[in-house]
Design an enzyme around this catalytic site. Structure first.
Site, PDB file in Angstrom:
ATOM      1  N   THR A  54      61.167  69.655  41.698  1.00  0.00           N
ATOM      2  CA  THR A  54      61.329  68.205  41.720  1.00  0.00           C
ATOM      3  C   THR A  54      62.219  67.750  42.866  1.00  0.00           C
ATOM      4  O   THR A  54      61.990  66.697  43.471  1.00  0.00           O
ATOM      5  CB  THR A  54      61.946  67.730  40.392  1.00  0.00           C
ATOM      6  OG1 THR A  54      61.224  68.330  39.320  1.00  0.00           O
ATOM      7  CG2 THR A  54      61.875  66.230  40.264  1.00  0.00           C
ATOM      8  N   SER A  59      61.569  60.506  46.276  1.00  0.00           N
ATOM      9  CA  SER A  59      61.695  59.430  47.256  1.00  0.00           C
ATOM     10  C   SER A  59      63.041  59.419  47.962  1.00  0.00           C
ATOM     11  O   SER A  59      63.327  58.497  48.719  1.00  0.00           O
ATOM     12  CB  SER A  59      61.464  58.079  46.573  1.00  0.00           C
ATOM     13  OG  SER A  59      62.425  57.902  45.546  1.00  0.00           O
ATOM     14  N   ALA A  60      63.843  60.440  47.691  1.00  0.00           N
ATOM     15  CA  ALA A  60      65.106  60.598  48.438  1.00  0.00           C
ATOM     16  C   ALA A  60      66.067  59.428  48.204  1.00  0.00           C
ATOM     17  O   ALA A  60      66.865  59.096  49.080  1.00  0.00           O
ATOM     18  CB  ALA A  60      64.819  60.775  49.939  1.00  0.00           C
ATOM     19  N   HIS A  81      70.139  56.199  43.727  1.00  0.00           N
ATOM     20  CA  HIS A  81      70.030  54.938  42.998  1.00  0.00           C
ATOM     21  C   HIS A  81      71.390  54.334  42.717  1.00  0.00           C
ATOM     22  O   HIS A  81      72.371  55.046  42.490  1.00  0.00           O
ATOM     23  CB  HIS A  81      69.301  55.173  41.670  1.00  0.00           C
ATOM     24  CG  HIS A  81      67.873  55.573  41.858  1.00  0.00           C
ATOM     25  ND1 HIS A  81      66.882  54.662  42.155  1.00  0.00           N
ATOM     26  CD2 HIS A  81      67.271  56.774  41.803  1.00  0.00           C
ATOM     27  CE1 HIS A  81      65.724  55.309  42.265  1.00  0.00           C
ATOM     28  NE2 HIS A  81      65.921  56.588  42.053  1.00  0.00           N
ATOM     29  N   ILE A 121      65.740  66.171  33.866  1.00  0.00           N
ATOM     30  CA  ILE A 121      66.319  65.580  35.080  1.00  0.00           C
ATOM     31  C   ILE A 121      65.196  64.994  35.948  1.00  0.00           C
ATOM     32  O   ILE A 121      64.798  65.550  36.972  1.00  0.00           O
ATOM     33  CB  ILE A 121      67.139  66.628  35.866  1.00  0.00           C
ATOM     34  CG1 ILE A 121      68.078  67.374  34.928  1.00  0.00           C
ATOM     35  CG2 ILE A 121      67.929  65.965  36.984  1.00  0.00           C
ATOM     36  CD1 ILE A 121      69.112  66.507  34.242  1.00  0.00           C
ATOM     37  N   CYS A 165      57.492  67.065  68.111  1.00  0.00           N
ATOM     38  CA  CYS A 165      57.509  65.797  67.385  1.00  0.00           C
ATOM     39  C   CYS A 165      58.881  65.488  66.794  1.00  0.00           C
ATOM     40  O   CYS A 165      59.319  64.350  66.779  1.00  0.00           O
ATOM     41  CB  CYS A 165      56.478  65.817  66.258  1.00  0.00           C
ATOM     42  SG  CYS A 165      54.787  66.105  66.798  1.00  0.00           S
ATOM     43  N   CYS A 188      52.334  65.465  64.324  1.00  0.00           N
ATOM     44  CA  CYS A 188      51.233  66.417  64.400  1.00  0.00           C
ATOM     45  C   CYS A 188      51.233  67.393  63.233  1.00  0.00           C
ATOM     46  O   CYS A 188      50.342  68.228  63.122  1.00  0.00           O
ATOM     47  CB  CYS A 188      51.217  67.162  65.734  1.00  0.00           C
ATOM     48  SG  CYS A 188      52.222  68.665  65.808  1.00  0.00           S
ATOM     49  N   CYS A 212      53.373  73.383  66.637  1.00  0.00           N
ATOM     50  CA  CYS A 212      54.507  74.293  66.521  1.00  0.00           C
ATOM     51  C   CYS A 212      54.310  75.402  65.516  1.00  0.00           C
ATOM     52  O   CYS A 212      55.021  76.409  65.594  1.00  0.00           O
ATOM     53  CB  CYS A 212      55.785  73.529  66.195  1.00  0.00           C
ATOM     54  SG  CYS A 212      55.794  72.816  64.544  1.00  0.00           S
TER      55      CYS A 212
END
Lengths: 415, 495, 120
Positions: free
Chosen positions: B40, B45-46, B49, B349, B415, B450, B455
């Site tokens: 998880t 979405s990083a 909150h 969690i 990139c 890319c 790479c």
């Protein structure tokens, strides 16, 4: 800070062609910056033939074509730096690059030629649902593993996309003992050359399914299969047609995108239609002295035309640094009408003494017999007949400039 | 024989392991996947909150707010990118405005600092460009964004440097109490410990039910995210979502949101629906379509629409899925198990798990330390110091880095501007990368436009060289996922 | 008997039809130019191809790319690929070097299409 007259970013076919033509036209203070440890770019992994028919009147492999240019670069002792990656280009043509041997270098260039080539569209960008196992490759990456490193990427292969790279790899995989189970193409026509359909698929009885796409990838650690489905006229999968093909590899040949991070970092506007810089008929961008050519400008089918185009860009760069460029205050824009996609150049300079301008474009769908017309002020100033046009093959027009007064529009009129 | 064994190396397990290292204990972390931070904690979405939407009185609310406040210090200690960019929830109907007021009440009850309800004008002052349909919303300035896998990996590295041992590819099959100690059977041997911490994510129910009669069932909930190109980085600041709306096509969610990431990409998501398989983080067509359909419809509400008038489908560079552990009580289970003394749960969690994780770690270990008299480890070193990523360095920092180590001059991932030095460092880190995905997670090589097209062959070659194996042995993500299948020119017999 | 095929010489892709009798082709129809006619006759009787492929190099990971220096019958492609296994070239190799002479009696040689000058 080093000062170089013409810096060429990219040492592939485009960059080498531009550098050679600039050098031969009289500017010796040129420098090619190449991020790989070798010149030649993607040509070095193209072991198949079909290159050079127009440029050299010979049927060469990509590697042989590259060697011609590399030898000429070395024979003329044209300066180049390998393993040198350009990080940034400023509006005032200051280039920042790094290499293990030279650390961070800054170069003030009088002119820059952007020849960075293009990249492949990825699975992520297509958002193909499913797992993330090993065994998913873009065709060019698989080609690199095979031809530069000597490794097989899979044994039972499905290819999505019938563009030339996918077709070429279908043949190569088969010759190397892998089984290519299918090529799926979402459109109703192939994006590749007819020659490649015959010599890469039909020769080996590899089925080609039109109006078909991959809807899901299965397999936890390694690809175990892909689901194919037919698509409707909106390119949406038809659920009742879904079928699972067991395989261990999915190859994606689903489109090339000009590589333009550096172009953007210099503040040069990008054309939505080509994905490359917006240029005028001298291949110059909106920053005086910065030119673009080759696949970084727009994706080509034949390397020969990359060479022709880049040679012209190199010569134009020479005119610029020698201040012998034609000066024009009148620039008109080119718009794309019905049926036209990716028209280059995007702007034309008037009253420069140049008689003709060469347009390149692709039809946005296959056309039978039709006219390609150019309109200026709603008047048709040029018209040419085309027997057949297909999105997989770039078209060229050579059009007189004298009747262009206002912005022009290129359009296809089916007959 | 260990003092403490932690099961799972996600945000909970990593945080607990690091907190345990503050005491004189012999600690082992068992992770069933081939790398840390694969569950998880990898696919989310990083978001850090603020805590305004959690139910007052719940553990989620408590640990959310506590954890949120820890992030500055924690990320500074561990060299993790973190930004308090603020969170905005907007409403487009009067009914949804009621929801906004409810959220404000919750925020106050949860003691979330500085939360305001704003009308349209107020919102626009914070970020210009909200669409005409937006009536108003909630602004929570303590909301933030972090790099979740950098946080987890650096937490693990710091734990490792403080003596914690890690075993990957190790799955727990059985736990029972033998002679007052916990005996844990795994596919890589048996281990004993006085204390066990269950941080097994979507498998935590199975682990708990091995030791406790108070069993529960985790309901795996999946959701997808879509990643947009970095070119929009300058156009967005706050994390913005709409009040939970009926999603086109059904489903429920906290509210579809647009989350700028610390790396400059824009993350869109996410739906939430139940799945059978706790490890199934594959993306599904309906999930992805939910996101796309939502943003095609509601794009104009978001401030970015003033610069980018239409949803930029062409700028999608990737998508990913993530499964989280949901309990039907809709709250975390944190604490020592009543009928299994010495066994601690950090279970259920799901969101706000990333935010809460560090606080859960601190709380749980402190409880255990107080109850069982752990001795403090005065040699605990809280910092994980590492060089700034090359892409973030300025010219003089780059010159210095290359001078010290010429491998900084060799660009591998163009990139994301990742150099050879950083890839080698990732391979030789305290818990080193040994697969392509592991290098990708630690360095971002392959996360750009890319997606590794250029790479990945080079990364593969570097892995083979650094690990002293042939390219054929290099995997995408652990055993069984070898990238290459053979050499050219070999017959079936030879291979 | 009649054989149908599509010409590959240009994007028009004329649909060609050729009469085949006693191993001889005649009476090509459907072509807009002479190239279609020549192509159809050969392709209908015995299609010819250029073969490009790889061969491992002794002591190196990097393979050598090869081509036939002329057209070989399509039906001999796999025999030629199999024949490669009997050859083990080692550096130095120059682009154009003949690696296999008259492969499988096709009258064509397999030549290198790249340089491999060093052992590393």
């Amino acid at each position: 800070m080093q000062e170089i007259d013409i810096v060429i970013i990219g040492g592939g076919c485009s960059g080498m062609s531009a550098a050679l033509s600039a050098y031969k036209k009289g500017v010796k203070n040129v420098l090619i910056l190449e991020r790989n440890a070798y010149l030649g770019g993607v040509l070095k992994q193209c072991i198949h033939n079909g290159f050079g028919i127009h440029r050299f009147h010979k049927d060469l492999t990509g590697t042989e074509y590259a060697k011609k240019y590399i030898d000429e670069i070395d024979d003329n002792q044209i300066p180049y730096l390998l393993e040198t990656a350009v990080l940034d280009i400023s509006k005032d043509r200051v280039i920042t690059a790094i290499s293990p041997s030279k650390s961070l270098i800054k170069i003030q260039a009088k002119a820059i030629i952007l020849a960075m080539g293009c990249r492949e569209r990825s699975r992520g960008a297509l958002m193909i649902p499913g797992t993330r196992p090993a065994g998913i490759f873009s065709a060019g990456t698989a080609q690199k593993y095979m031809n530069l490193e000597g490794y097989m990427v899979g044994k039972k292969i499905v290819i999505l996309g019938s563009g030339d790279i996918g077709l070429i790899m279908a043949r190569q995989f088969t010759l190397e003992g892998a089984k290519v189970l299918a090529v799926a193409e979402i459109m109703s026509y192939s994006g590749g050359l007819r020659r490649n359909i015959v010599q890469c698929l039909e020769d080996f009885n590899i089925p080609l399914y039109f109006n078909t796409t991959v809807t899901k990838i299965e397999g936890l650690r390694r690809v175990s299969g892909v689901w194919l489905a037919s698509v409707d006229k909106h390119k949406q999968p038809i659920p009742s047609t879904m079928r699972l093909i067991e395989c261990d590899t999915l190859i994606l040949s689903v489109g090339l995108i000009p590589e333009n991070e550096l172009t953007i970092s210099a503040g040069i506007p990008i054309s939505e239609s080509t994905g490359g810089a917006i240029v005028n008929d001298s291949f110059q961008t909106n920053i005086p002295g910065i030119f673009a050519c080759g696949n970084a400008l727009h994706v080509h089918d034949l390397v020969d035309y990359v060479s022709f185009e880049s040679e012209a860009a190199g010569e134009n760069a020479v005119d610029y640094v020698s201040s012998t460029s034609p000066i024009s205050n009148d620039t008109i824009r080119v718009t794309e009408g019905f049926g036209i996609r990716g028209a280059v150049p995007h702007k034309i300079q008037l009253n420069t003494g140049k008689e003709k301008v060469k347009f390149q474009f692709r039809p946005d769908r296959p056309f039978g017999p039709s006219l390609v017309n150019i309109y200026s002020e709603n008047e048709c100033i040029y018209s040419t007949k085309k027997q057949v046009m297909t999105p997989g093959e770039m078209c060229e027009l050579s059009v007189p400039i004298k009747n262009m007064k206002e912005d022009i529009r290129i359009e296809v009129v089916p007959t | 024989m260990f003092d403490a064994i932690v099961i799972g190396a996600g945000i909970s397990g990593a945080s607990i392991a690091r907190e345990l290292a503050r005491y004189k204990l012999k600690i082992l972390v068992l992770e069933k996947a081939s790398d840390i931070c694969v569950g998880t904690s990898r696919g989310n979405s990083a978001t850090v909150h603020s805590g305004h939407d959690t139910l007052p009185g719940s553990k989620k609310a408590y640990f959310n707010v506590l954890g949120n406040a820890m992030y500055e210090v924690l990320c500074q200690e561990l060299s993790v990118p973190f930004m308090r960019n603020g969170t905005i929830v907007f409403a487009t109907t009067e009914k949804d405005m009621e929801t906004i007021y409810n959220l404000k009440e919750r925020a106050d009850a949860n003691k979330v600092p500085d939360v305001q309800v704003l009308d349209r004008k107020g919102l626009i002052k914070i970020e210009a460009g909200f669409g005409n349909d937006v009536l108003g919303g909630l602004y929570a300035p303590t909301g933030g964004i972090v790099c979740p896998y950098t946080l987890v990996t650096h937490t693990c590295y710091n734990a490792a440097k403080n003596g914690v041992e890690f075993l990957l590819n190790t799955e727990v099959s059985h736990i029972k109490k033998v002679n007052g100690m916990w005996l844990i059977n795994t596919n890589h041997g048996n281990f004993t410990a006085k204390y066990v911490f269950n941080c097994a994510g979507t498998h935590a129910d199975i682990i708990n039910n091995m030791v406790s009669s108070k069993s529960f069932k985790i309901i795996p909930r999946k959701g997808e995210h879509i990643v947009l190109d970095k070119r929009f980085a300058n156009l967005v600041k706050a994390t913005i979502s709409q009040t939970p709306t009926d999603l086109p096509g059904g489903g429920h969610t906290k509210g579809m949101g647009m989350m700028p990431s610390v790396d400059g990409t824009l993350i869109l998501g996410c739906p939430a629906y139940e799945v059978e398989d706790p490890d199934d983080s594959s993306t599904q067509e309906n999930g992805l379509n939910q996101i796309i359909n939502y943003f095609v419809q509601y794009w104009n509400c978001f401030p970015i629409s003033k610069d980018i008038p239409q949803f930029p489908k062409k700028d999608i560079i990737n998508c990913f899925g993530g499964v989280r552990a949901h309990l039907d009580t809709d709250d975390f289970i944190i604490g020592e198990v009543e009928d299994a003394p010495g066994f601690f749960n950090a279970v259920g969690i799901e969101s706000p798990g990333l935010t809460a994780g560090p606080a859960i770690g601190r709380y749980l270990v402190t409880e255990a330390a107080n109850k069982y008299g752990f001795e403090k480890n005065f040699n605990f070193y809280p910092h994980y110091i590492c060089k700034k990523p090359f892409r973030e360095m300025n010219d003089s920092e780059r010159i210095e880095a290359i001078h010290e180590n010429p491998d900084y001059g060799k660009l591998i991932c163009r990139c994301e501007q990742v150099t050879l030095a950083e890839i080698k460092a990732a391979i030789h880190a305290p818990i080193g990368a040994s697969s392509i995905d592991a290098v990708k997670m630690r360095t971002r090589a392959g996360m750009g436009r890319c997606q590794g097209g250029f790479c990945s062959p080079e990364v593969l070659r570097i892995l083979a060289d650094e690990l002293g194996v042939t390219p054929l042995e290099i995997t995408q993500r652990g055993e069984g996922s070898n990238v290459l299948v053979g050499r050219i020119g070999c017959s079936e017999k030879e291979e | 008997m009649k054989k149908e095929l599509v010409c590959i010489n240009c994007p028009i892709g004329c649909h060609l039809s050729v009469d085949i009798e006693n191993g001889m082709a005649s009476n090509t129809t459907g072509n807009l130019c002479y190239r279609g006619c020549d192509y159809a006759k050969q392709e209908a009787i015995r299609p010819m191809r250029i073969l490009t492929c790889l061969i491992p190099v002794k002591g190196l990971d990097k393979p050598l790319s090869l081509r036939t220096d002329g057209l070989i019958p399509k039906d001999m492609i796999f025999s030629c690929v199999a024949e490669l296994k009997n050859y083990h070239p080692s550096p130095p190799i120059r682009c154009g070097d003949m690696i296999i002479q008259n492969i499988c009696n096709t009258g064509c040689n397999m030549i290198a299409t790249m340089d491999i000058l060093a052992n590393y």
